[in-house]
Design a protein around this motif. Structure first.
Motif, PDB file in Angstrom:
ATOM      1  N   GLY A 145      -5.111   2.721   5.188  1.00  0.00           N
ATOM      2  CA  GLY A 145      -4.208   3.532   6.005  1.00  0.00           C
ATOM      3  C   GLY A 145      -4.909   4.076   7.236  1.00  0.00           C
ATOM      4  O   GLY A 145      -4.305   4.244   8.287  1.00  0.00           O
ATOM      5  N   VAL A 146      -6.222   4.272   7.122  1.00  0.00           N
ATOM      6  CA  VAL A 146      -6.963   4.853   8.229  1.00  0.00           C
ATOM      7  C   VAL A 146      -6.961   3.901   9.429  1.00  0.00           C
ATOM      8  O   VAL A 146      -7.056   4.304  10.571  1.00  0.00           O
ATOM      9  CB  VAL A 146      -8.394   5.218   7.776  1.00  0.00           C
ATOM     10  N   GLU A 190       0.836  -1.194   0.000  1.00  0.00           N
ATOM     11  CA  GLU A 190       0.000   0.000   0.000  1.00  0.00           C
ATOM     12  C   GLU A 190       0.879   1.255   0.000  1.00  0.00           C
ATOM     13  O   GLU A 190       0.630   2.223  -0.726  1.00  0.00           O
ATOM     14  CB  GLU A 190      -0.896  -0.011   1.246  1.00  0.00           C
ATOM     15  N   ARG A 191       1.952   1.186   0.795  1.00  0.00           N
ATOM     16  CA  ARG A 191       2.856   2.338   0.866  1.00  0.00           C
ATOM     17  C   ARG A 191       3.531   2.585  -0.480  1.00  0.00           C
ATOM     18  O   ARG A 191       3.643   3.708  -0.938  1.00  0.00           O
ATOM     19  CB  ARG A 191       3.900   2.039   1.951  1.00  0.00           C
ATOM     20  N   ARG A 234      -5.887   4.468  -5.750  1.00  0.00           N
ATOM     21  CA  ARG A 234      -6.246   4.747  -4.370  1.00  0.00           C
ATOM     22  C   ARG A 234      -7.188   3.648  -3.841  1.00  0.00           C
ATOM     23  O   ARG A 234      -6.997   3.124  -2.754  1.00  0.00           O
ATOM     24  CB  ARG A 234      -6.912   6.096  -4.253  1.00  0.00           C
ATOM     25  N   GLN A 248       1.789   6.340  -7.347  1.00  0.00           N
ATOM     26  CA  GLN A 248       0.903   7.513  -7.376  1.00  0.00           C
ATOM     27  C   GLN A 248       1.693   8.804  -7.570  1.00  0.00           C
ATOM     28  O   GLN A 248       1.307   9.676  -8.350  1.00  0.00           O
ATOM     29  CB  GLN A 248       0.106   7.569  -6.081  1.00  0.00           C
ATOM     30  N   GLN A 249       2.817   8.921  -6.850  1.00  0.00           N
ATOM     31  CA  GLN A 249       3.615  10.148  -6.956  1.00  0.00           C
ATOM     32  C   GLN A 249       4.155  10.329  -8.368  1.00  0.00           C
ATOM     33  O   GLN A 249       4.188  11.431  -8.912  1.00  0.00           O
ATOM     34  CB  GLN A 249       4.777  10.127  -5.957  1.00  0.00           C
ATOM     35  N   ARG A 274      -6.382   1.016  -0.893  1.00  0.00           N
ATOM     36  CA  ARG A 274      -7.267   0.998   0.254  1.00  0.00           C
ATOM     37  C   ARG A 274      -7.721  -0.430   0.561  1.00  0.00           C
ATOM     38  O   ARG A 274      -7.786  -0.857   1.696  1.00  0.00           O
ATOM     39  CB  ARG A 274      -8.485   1.862  -0.067  1.00  0.00           C
ATOM     40  N   LEU A 310      -5.031  10.076 -16.448  1.00  0.00           N
ATOM     41  CA  LEU A 310      -4.100  10.071 -15.322  1.00  0.00           C
ATOM     42  C   LEU A 310      -4.863  10.149 -14.005  1.00  0.00           C
ATOM     43  O   LEU A 310      -4.588   9.406 -13.059  1.00  0.00           O
ATOM     44  CB  LEU A 310      -3.177  11.282 -15.469  1.00  0.00           C
ATOM     45  N   GLU A 311      -5.844  11.026 -13.996  1.00  0.00           N
ATOM     46  CA  GLU A 311      -6.608  11.213 -12.765  1.00  0.00           C
ATOM     47  C   GLU A 311      -7.400   9.956 -12.428  1.00  0.00           C
ATOM     48  O   GLU A 311      -7.473   9.526 -11.270  1.00  0.00           O
ATOM     49  CB  GLU A 311      -7.563  12.394 -12.918  1.00  0.00           C
ATOM     50  N   HIS A 317       1.155   4.221  -2.894  1.00  0.00           N
ATOM     51  CA  HIS A 317       0.965   5.645  -2.601  1.00  0.00           C
ATOM     52  C   HIS A 317       2.209   6.465  -2.840  1.00  0.00           C
ATOM     53  O   HIS A 317       2.163   7.518  -3.471  1.00  0.00           O
ATOM     54  CB  HIS A 317       0.550   5.823  -1.131  1.00  0.00           C
ATOM     55  N   ASP A 318       3.304   5.964  -2.321  1.00  0.00           N
ATOM     56  CA  ASP A 318       4.501   6.793  -2.349  1.00  0.00           C
ATOM     57  C   ASP A 318       5.313   6.610  -3.616  1.00  0.00           C
ATOM     58  O   ASP A 318       6.174   7.422  -3.926  1.00  0.00           O
ATOM     59  CB  ASP A 318       5.386   6.478  -1.127  1.00  0.00           C
ATOM     60  N   LEU A 337       1.397  11.533 -10.568  1.00  0.00           N
ATOM     61  CA  LEU A 337       1.135  12.950 -10.321  1.00  0.00           C
ATOM     62  C   LEU A 337       2.218  13.828 -10.916  1.00  0.00           C
ATOM     63  O   LEU A 337       1.938  14.893 -11.478  1.00  0.00           O
ATOM     64  CB  LEU A 337       1.005  13.199  -8.809  1.00  0.00           C
ATOM     65  N   VAL A 382      -5.087   7.501 -10.926  1.00  0.00           N
ATOM     66  CA  VAL A 382      -4.782   7.803  -9.521  1.00  0.00           C
ATOM     67  C   VAL A 382      -5.919   7.349  -8.621  1.00  0.00           C
ATOM     68  O   VAL A 382      -5.680   6.743  -7.561  1.00  0.00           O
ATOM     69  CB  VAL A 382      -4.515   9.325  -9.347  1.00  0.00           C
ATOM     70  N   ALA A 383      -7.159   7.594  -9.061  1.00  0.00           N
ATOM     71  CA  ALA A 383      -8.304   7.200  -8.242  1.00  0.00           C
ATOM     72  C   ALA A 383      -8.381   5.677  -8.100  1.00  0.00           C
ATOM     73  O   ALA A 383      -8.622   5.145  -7.014  1.00  0.00           O
ATOM     74  CB  ALA A 383      -9.598   7.748  -8.832  1.00  0.00           C
TER      75      ALA A 383
END
Lengths: 590, 215
Positions: A467-468, A408-409, A458, A416-417, A462, A450-451, A412-413, A420, A454-455
């Protein structure tokens, strides 16, 4: 150290067995023949019946004692003692031979009795005092018997021949009634001395015996004292003051029976004890090593008993508290018995020497101990393996969780980066003055894609690991989980943080249960309750769906169970067709 | 507008910094972790810090922690947290620690220069900005069970817009209502949620918090 347990299985089929088998009919015939002497000479029928009953009972008890331990001298000694008392009416035959034989036998049987009592229960006399006493008893009996035979008139030897004239001459020499009276006085003095010494030895044994030995022997020893007292009475009171039915006779018959019963009691106790070993085995089945020692101690009635467990690394026997167990060898009361299994030494029993008395008991105890120890050892091995398996399962689940988190990290890191940063580059490209309209349209399209990427990324991340959950705990993560469900989900969960493994497990269990409620149960409402009580987190997920879920089927549920069990929790599913499904999970936490 | 950028991803940081510079924003510092951010804010005294929610050392919610710490030392500083989580919990936590001058946007909003700049301006103006997707996530379940059950649909709609950080004026435009009607609605919302009549802005923030409470 005794390894006799292995050697006591020898079966006795020799001369002793043959003799004991022959003894039953022989004693029956001899007894009847002897009593017929009394009967023919006018003794009352009641006395004959009484004499036969007591005599036979005592002899047959002695045969049982003998048969129980054929190699023990006590058995034959007791047999000789009781048999003589049964057949002793032969002394009344008006015949020099029988009078002589009876006179000697009557004297020697005192020694036989003393030997039987003092040699009980081992068959050996033990210390030198006992040996001296028995030797002296035989010696003086032989000497006085021979002197008596030499000088006493035949009618004086046993108070007369029944129903017939006695032989005119004494068996060996000329009669001398005056001298015989003096000899008898001297014999009385010696008898009293002997009985006192005998009683003193018994009292000393009673006083110094270990508790187990005392239990084992007290009946015989007390019977010995009683017989001694009765013998003194018989010796000191004037003879024959009431014919054949006199008090002395009745008492001595009673004492004879009591003695035989006392010896028989020992046999009975041994049998009971062996049976108790069998009971102990049943009791020990499935129990753990620490309970073996108290059980053995209880069965053997030996409070001093200790059990050492073989410690293969240190090559010593250790007790439950880790102390080395070894016999002290300082006195004669302690003995050690080795318990070996198929794979080498298992344990060492240090116990009262008196236990060795009964080889069959030792054999049973060793066998029972061996089984119990093997069992305990196997159980311990099994437990260790189970622990190992459980630990490794927990490690696998933890590693899986860790992998999910790091995946997951990375999403995201990493991914995803990068997406973006590409998007930002596209924006800059579009802002360039030189970019024409058609390129801009392409750039817009690329940005939209691209967007979306990203979604999607995510959502993917998840699902892999929210992460929550890490940041806001179970209650927070469940709230969001509930929002994503297509049906009303009522959640009641404490906001407290719990250990990470528990939060993760609880989250995935509830998440899976909610998925099932939507996908399979067609539920319209689900309620989730999380409760923290009794050092455990209790999860209860109820839906109002179709029910009838098979808890054994479906990899989802199997996976949940594995996950729950990996942290020592348990899980149950109630799912009756038409009445919804209820999942209950308990996760222990410190 | 003077801005400090904090993001551990170098490519994003540099790209965003160039995009902002191109739009005329003065990016005075761009840093890679929490400590550098605090130092840069101290040194540069910017108007707004744009902060990634996850940064070294923990890669958890350092951006929100930074906002809470900066609220103490720099009450006038605006903080815009860029996040990959569509989870109201984070937004609620951010706003709870420092009502006003806070924003919670999904990270992909940086690809829409206009949305980003608008959010920055509103934060700079003292408003609270929450990404519409996050507000949608919050609204999805709050209705039947929570405290919001007492509100009418229209009032919920108004609260939804308040939560996104719209002013009464903005709400009027969005819902095509008269300012008086909107004022009545907001007043009803505050009363029904039992919010104290202290300062108007504070009540708006409390209303948003109530809205975002997960159940």
């Amino acid at each position: 150290m005794s390894e006799r347990a292995a050697s006591v299985t020898r079966v006795d089929v020799g001369f002793g067995t043959w003799l004991r088998r022959a003894a039953w009919p022989a004693v029956l015939i001899a007894g009847l023949a002897a009593e017929s002497i009394l009967w023919r000479n006018g003794t009352s029928a009641s006395y004959v019946v009484y004499d036969l009953a007591v005599g036979f009972t005592a002899v047959f008890l002695s045969l049982i004692v003998w048969g129980d331990e054929p190699s023990n001298a006590v058995g034959p000694l007791l047999f000789v003692y009781t048999t003589w008392l049964l057949v002793s009416p032969v002394r009344y035959l008006p015949n020099t031979f029988w009078i002589s034989v009876s006179w000697i036998a009557q004297a020697l049987v005192v020694g036989v009795f003393a030997q039987a009592v003092l040699a009980y229960p081992t068959g050996r006399l033990g210390n030198r005092w006992a040996r001296a006493l028995v030797a002296f008893a035989y010696g003086q009996a032989a000497v006085f018997a021979v002197i008596g035979l030499a000088i006493a008139p035949a009618e004086q030897l046993f108070g007369g021949c029944l129903g017939a004239p006695c032989p005119a001459t004494p068996p060996f020499a000329s009669s001398n009634p005056d001298l015989f009276t003096h000899v008898q006085d001297a014999q009385n003095v010696v008898d009293v001395f002997l009985v006192v010494c005998f009683a003193a030895l018994l009292v000393q044994r009673i006083a110094t015996a270990t508790s187990r030995r005392r239990r084992q022997c007290i009946a015989v020893w007390l019977a010995g004292l009683l017989a001694g007292a009765s013998f003194l009475l018989d010796t000191l009171l004037p003879q024959g003051f009431g014919g054949v039915w006199d008090a002395n006779d009745i008492i001595s018959h009673g004492v004879r029976l009591i003695v035989a019963l006392a010896f028989f009691a020992g046999v009975y106790m041994r049998r009971v004890e062996r049976a108790r070993v069998a009971d102990m085995l049943v009791e020990l089945a499935g129990s753990q090593a620490p309970s073996i020692e108290p059980a053995l101690s209880r069965v053997l009635r030996d409070p001093s008993l200790r059990l050492g467990y073989w410690h293969a690394d240190r090559h010593v026997y250790l007790d439950g508290a880790g102390r080395v167990v070894s016999p002290t060898f300082d006195g004669s009361t302690e003995a050690a018995t080795l318990v070996t299994g198929n794979s080498g030494p298992l344990g060492l029993l240090v116990h009262d020497r008196a236990v060795l008395q009964d080889p069959r008991l030792v054999e049973s105890v060793v066998a029972a101990t061996r089984l119990a120890l093997e069992n305990a050892r196997l159980q311990a091995q099994l437990r260790a393996r189970l622990d190992e398996v459980r630990d490794s399962r927990a490690r696998i689940v933890r590693a899986g969780d860790e992998a999910r988190r790091s995946l997951e990290r990375d999403l995201h890191d990493g991914a995803q980066q990068r997406l973006l940063s590409i998007g930002l580059a596209l924006q800059l490209a579009r802002a360039e003055e030189s970019t024409d309209m058609s390129t801009r349209a392409l750039l817009d399209e690329a940005e939209a894609e691209l967007e979306a990427a990203v979604a999607e990324l995510r959502d993917l991340a998840r699902g892999i690991h929210p992460g929550v959950l890490t940041d806001h705990g179970l209650a927070g993560a469940l709230g969001i989980l509930a929002r994503r469900m297509a049906m009303p989900v009522h959640i009641l969960a404490p906001p407290d943080r719990m250990p990470e493994a528990i939060e993760t497990t609880a989250y995935f269990v509830i998440s899976e249960a909610l998925q099932n409620a939507v996908k399979h149960a067609q539920a319209s409402h689900v309620s989730v309750t999380v409760r923290n009580a009794d050092h455990a987190v209790h999860i209860d997920v109820c839906d109002d769906g179709v029910g009838g879920a098979d808890p054994e089927r479906g990899s989802g549920i199997r996976g949940l169970r594995d996950r729950v069990e990996s942290i020592d929790g348990d899980m149950s599913i109630e799912s009756v067709a038409g009445r919804g499904t209820r999942l209950r999970v308990r996760l222990p936490c410190e | 507008m003077r801005v400090v950028l904090a993001d551990d991803a170098l490519l994003v940081r540099e790209g965003l910094s160039r995009v902002l510079a191109h739009a005329g924003v003065d990016v005075v510092a761009s840093v890679g972790d929490l400590e550098e951010l605090l130092a840069a804010v101290e040194a540069e005294q910017p108007d707004i810090a744009i902060v990634d929610i996850r940064m070294p050392p923990g890669y958890r919610d350092e951006g929100i922690q930074a906002a809470a710490r900066l609220a103490q030392s720099h009450p006038d500083l605006g903080v815009l947290v860029l996040s990959q989580y569509v989870e109201p919990n984070y937004a609620a936590e951010l706003i709870a620690a420092s009502p006003g001058r806070r924003g919670y946007l999904l990270k992909e909003r940086i690809l829409h220069q206009d949305q980003l700049l608008q959010a920055m301006e509103r934060i700079d103006a003292g408003e609270t900005v929450v990404d519409p997707s996050v507000v949608d996530a919050a609204i999805a379940t709050s209705r039947p069970s929570g405290r919001l059950g007492v509100l009418t649909d229209r009032e919920l709609e108004v609260l939804h817009l308040i939560a996104q950080g719209l002013t009464d004026r903005g709400i009027c435009d969005r819902l095509v209502l008269s300012p008086k009607t909107v004022a009545t609605h907001t007043q009803h919302i505050f009363n029904k949620l039992g919010l104290p009549a202290s300062s108007h802005d504070n009540r708006r923030v409390h209303a948003v918090l109530t809205y975002m409470e997960p159940h």
